[in-house]
Design an enzyme around this catalytic site. Structure first.
Site, mmCIF file in Angstrom:
data_model
loop_
_atom_site.group_PDB
_atom_site.id
_atom_site.type_symbol
_atom_site.label_atom_id
_atom_site.label_comp_id
_atom_site.label_asym_id
_atom_site.label_seq_id
_atom_site.Cartn_x
_atom_site.Cartn_y
_atom_site.Cartn_z
ATOM 1 N N HIS A 275 -9.913 10.411 -43.785
ATOM 2 C CA HIS A 275 -9.681 8.966 -43.709
ATOM 3 C C HIS A 275 -8.364 8.627 -44.404
ATOM 4 O O HIS A 275 -8.079 9.148 -45.479
ATOM 5 C CB HIS A 275 -10.828 8.197 -44.363
ATOM 6 C CG HIS A 275 -10.606 6.719 -44.276
ATOM 7 N ND1 HIS A 275 -10.788 6.034 -43.102
ATOM 8 C CD2 HIS A 275 -10.153 5.823 -45.176
ATOM 9 C CE1 HIS A 275 -10.473 4.756 -43.301
ATOM 10 N NE2 HIS A 275 -10.076 4.609 -44.540
ATOM 11 N N CYS B 277 -8.361 6.478 -37.352
ATOM 12 C CA CYS B 277 -7.696 5.927 -38.539
ATOM 13 C C CYS B 277 -6.339 6.563 -38.852
ATOM 14 O O CYS B 277 -5.446 5.890 -39.339
ATOM 15 C CB CYS B 277 -8.622 5.895 -39.746
ATOM 16 S SG CYS B 277 -8.798 7.439 -40.574
ATOM 17 N N ASP C 269 -12.739 4.468 -38.393
ATOM 18 C CA ASP C 269 -13.293 5.153 -37.229
ATOM 19 C C ASP C 269 -12.413 6.383 -36.985
ATOM 20 O O ASP C 269 -11.575 6.713 -37.806
ATOM 21 C CB ASP C 269 -13.347 4.223 -36.005
ATOM 22 C CG ASP C 269 -11.978 3.668 -35.653
ATOM 23 O OD1 ASP C 269 -10.971 4.203 -36.169
ATOM 24 O OD2 ASP C 269 -11.903 2.704 -34.867
#
Length: 275
Positions: free
Chosen positions: A262, A52, A49
């Site tokens: 990410h 992260c 999400d």
């Protein structure tokens, strides 16, 4: 419950599963993972999400914590929300975990609770001697959504405090790190108030951390964040340090990213990793 940080998986096995093709990108990613595998045996996937970067950094910091950082021990630490709100009225618009329409007192109290929780968890985990028990305590914390997200709010507030300090230092002619100029050179964050409205308030909701905010996070925690940026493999940005000129005594945490959005966590050092 949702596990925020998945169990360990062999790093090359993970890579083969994710990057099967023969495209130039897949080849580059595989090379990148091979390089990381020289140092680390396994990878832990971090829930993707918009928290992260905070999640991966905090998880790594707590996993290897052996003492409470000095900034967490200071008397003023818990008074931070009160002190800042008394000087900067605009902090009332701080967006707390999707709960809108609070009074000023409540904001200060709530952030104070988050800061107390951060100190408590950091202290408890750093006092655990055995590596297995320490890891179990971290896993348990990152399965508790209420606590976990409260800790991210604490980190975001510490980032705001650091940004205010840097901004004021610069205005008063003191030396500031280069990233601080870049942070406030953006149209969307020319001062801490804008930074809060346009960036920090959105982290975890509609956006993650941008590169320049990784520096801010590192300064707020007084940690060096070392990131293997796999898509930059074979360039001099493959291993990036935030900040790139860290203080000697700052501990180091290591993350992996394929796209600067990410972040996952490498674990199980194959050898002593030196900067």
């Amino acid at each position: 419950y949702k596990l925020s940080v998945a169990p360990e998986m062999d790093i090359m096995e993970y890579c083969r599963k994710e990057w099967r093709g023969h495209t130039p990108v897949a080849k580059r990613m595989r090379k990148g993972y091979e390089a990381v595998a020289q140092k680390f045996a396994s990878i832990r996937r971090v829930r993707g999400d918009n928290y992260c970067a905070l999640r991966a950094t905090l998880f790594q910091a707590l996993s290897q914590a052996t003492q409470l950082p000095s900034w967490l021990q200071s008397e003023d630490f818990i008074m931070l929300p009160e002190n800042l709100l008394s000087k900067y009225d605009w902090i009332k618009q701080w967006q707390l975990k999707q709960k809108l329409g609070r009074k000023m007192g409540e904001i200060s109290d709530e952030i104070k609770e988050y800061l107390i929780l951060l100190r408590k968890k950091w202290k408890n985990i750093s006092e655990i001697k055995g590596p297995i028990e320490k890891q179990e305590a971290c896993d348990k914390l990152f399965k508790n959504e209420e606590e976990e997200y409260s800790l991210y709010e604490a980190l975001k507030f510490l980032m705001l405090n650091t940004a205010i300090e840097l901004y004021n230092d610069d205005k008063n002619g003191r030396r500031v790190p280069v990233f601080s100029w870049l942070l406030f050179a953006r149209d969307t964050s020319s001062n801490p108030c804008q930074l809060m409205h346009n960036h920090l308030n959105h982290i975890g909701h509609s956006g993650g951390l941008e590169q320049v905010e990784m520096f801010l996070l590192a300064y707020a925690l007084q940690y060096s964040i070392q990131v293997y940026r796999l898509y930059k493999y074979s360039t001099d940005e493959f291993i990036t340090l935030y900040p790139n000129d860290p203080e000697e005594d700052w501990p180091v945490v290591t993350l992996i990213t394929e796209d600067d959005r990410h972040y996952n966590i490498p674990v199980g050092m194959c050898q002593e990793t030196m900067l």
